[in-house]
Design a protein around this motif. Structure first.
Motif, short mmCIF file in Angstrom:
data_model
loop_
_atom_site.label_atom_id
_atom_site.label_comp_id
_atom_site.label_asym_id
_atom_site.label_seq_id
_atom_site.Cartn_x
_atom_site.Cartn_y
_atom_site.Cartn_z
N ALA A 188 21.88 40.13 21.14
CA ALA A 188 23.00 40.86 21.72
C ALA A 188 23.15 42.23 21.08
O ALA A 188 23.38 43.24 21.77
N PHE A 194 23.30 43.97 28.83
CA PHE A 194 23.75 42.59 28.63
C PHE A 194 24.33 42.10 29.94
O PHE A 194 25.35 42.60 30.42
N PRO A 210 29.03 38.98 24.55
CA PRO A 210 29.11 40.21 25.33
C PRO A 210 29.85 41.33 24.62
O PRO A 210 29.49 42.51 24.74
N ALA A 213 27.52 42.85 22.06
CA ALA A 213 26.53 43.70 22.71
C ALA A 213 27.13 45.03 23.12
O ALA A 213 26.53 46.09 22.89
N LYS A 214 28.28 45.00 23.74
CA LYS A 214 28.94 46.23 24.18
C LYS A 214 29.25 47.14 23.01
O LYS A 214 29.02 48.36 23.06
N THR A 219 24.95 48.33 27.85
CA THR A 219 25.69 48.35 29.10
C THR A 219 26.03 46.90 29.47
O THR A 219 25.14 46.05 29.48
N LEU A 220 27.28 46.62 29.73
CA LEU A 220 27.73 45.25 30.00
C LEU A 220 28.00 45.06 31.48
O LEU A 220 28.82 45.78 32.08
N ILE A 222 29.00 42.03 34.32
CA ILE A 222 29.50 40.66 34.52
C ILE A 222 29.41 40.33 36.00
O ILE A 222 30.02 41.00 36.84
N ALA A 234 33.93 45.53 30.86
CA ALA A 234 32.57 45.67 31.40
C ALA A 234 32.35 47.03 32.07
O ALA A 234 33.29 47.67 32.55
#
Length: 253
Positions: A188, A194, A210, A213-214, A219-220, A222, A234
């Motif tokens: 992550a 992600f 998440p 990772a962010k 870049t997140l 969902i 996100a």
């Protein structure tokens, strides 16, 4: 997908196409298209049966007997389930280098069956396609355990050491696997993209990935049928059917 808007779907494809160290984080929503039930949804198995806590499973032979009864009933209900186009798309993205890791909360084994390389697959909640001894970790095949259980009704014991045998999954109250969590956290934090695919993001500590990772610069995205608490965090949120969203990636080189 619902007509979430073609612009969002195009943006999703663009992000996936640029990824070089992406992570796919998958939940029950990726497997419903294969006939695997979402246990948390209304009418799901957990709304009809209170989950058996790990401590109760270890302590009580009766609880173990009930856990195995439920396990085999679920296996019967999902027999023949195979990877769907969404699983195949994730496997293809791992094979072509877009995904460095596939982190799943699912225990159905469908990511492995779809071809995700073992060294890129992280099963945070274990794998329900086999069992293991809680003492010596000896692997036990479900077919053998089922035959004995049907014959005697007794919860299985380890053939090697006599210890308690359990489906190789993480139960309520059971500690999360340290190595798997460490691998997932590292992936992550190194991700450029992600992807949350079919997870409601309510089970922690996995649902914190998440965010990690962010914060590390990924870049997140969902993609889920229902809203999640992390949607405002996100970069891109999509609603609808994951098979429809991911199918275009299943056969790409």
């Amino acid at each position: 997908m619902e007509r979430d808007d073609d612009r969002k779907v195009a943006r999703f494809a663009e992000l996936v196409g640029r990824a070089r160290s992406g992570v796919a984080f998958t939940g029950a929503g990726i497997s419903t298209g294969s006939g695997i039930p979402d246990f948390r949804s209304p009418g799901g198995l957990w709304s009809r049966n209170r989950p058996i806590d790990f401590a109760d499973f270890v302590r009580s032979a009766e609880m173990r007997r009930e856990a195995w009864r439920r396990k085999f009933a679920i296996d019967d209900a999902t027999r023949g389930a195979a990877p769907n186009a969404a699983h195949r798309a994730v496997a293809r993205l791992a094979a072509n280098g877009a995904l460095a890791a596939v982190v799943t909360q699912n225990i159905d084994g469908l990511h492995g069956a779809s071809g995700v390389p073992e060294d890129r697959l992280i099963e945070l909640h274990g794998n329900g396609t086999y069992a293991a001894c809680l003492d010596c970790e000896e692997r036990h095949e479900l077919e053998d355990l089922r035959a004995a259980f049907d014959a005697t009704g007794d919860p299985p014991r380890c053939r090697r050491c006599g210890g308690v045998v359990k489906s190789a999954t993480i139960s309520f109250g059971q500690a999360m696997p340290v190595k798997a969590m460490a691998r997932a956290q590292e992936a992550a934090e190194q991700a450029d993209l992600f992807l949350v695919l079919g997870s409601s993001l309510v089970v922690y500590p996995a649902a914190a990935l998440p965010v990690a990772a962010k914060r590390a610069g990924a870049t997140l995205v969902i993609a889920n049928r229902e809203p999640t608490e992390l949607d405002p965090f996100a970069d891109l949120v999509l609603r609808g059917d994951l098979v429809e969203l991911l199918a275009p990636f299943a056969d790409r080189s």
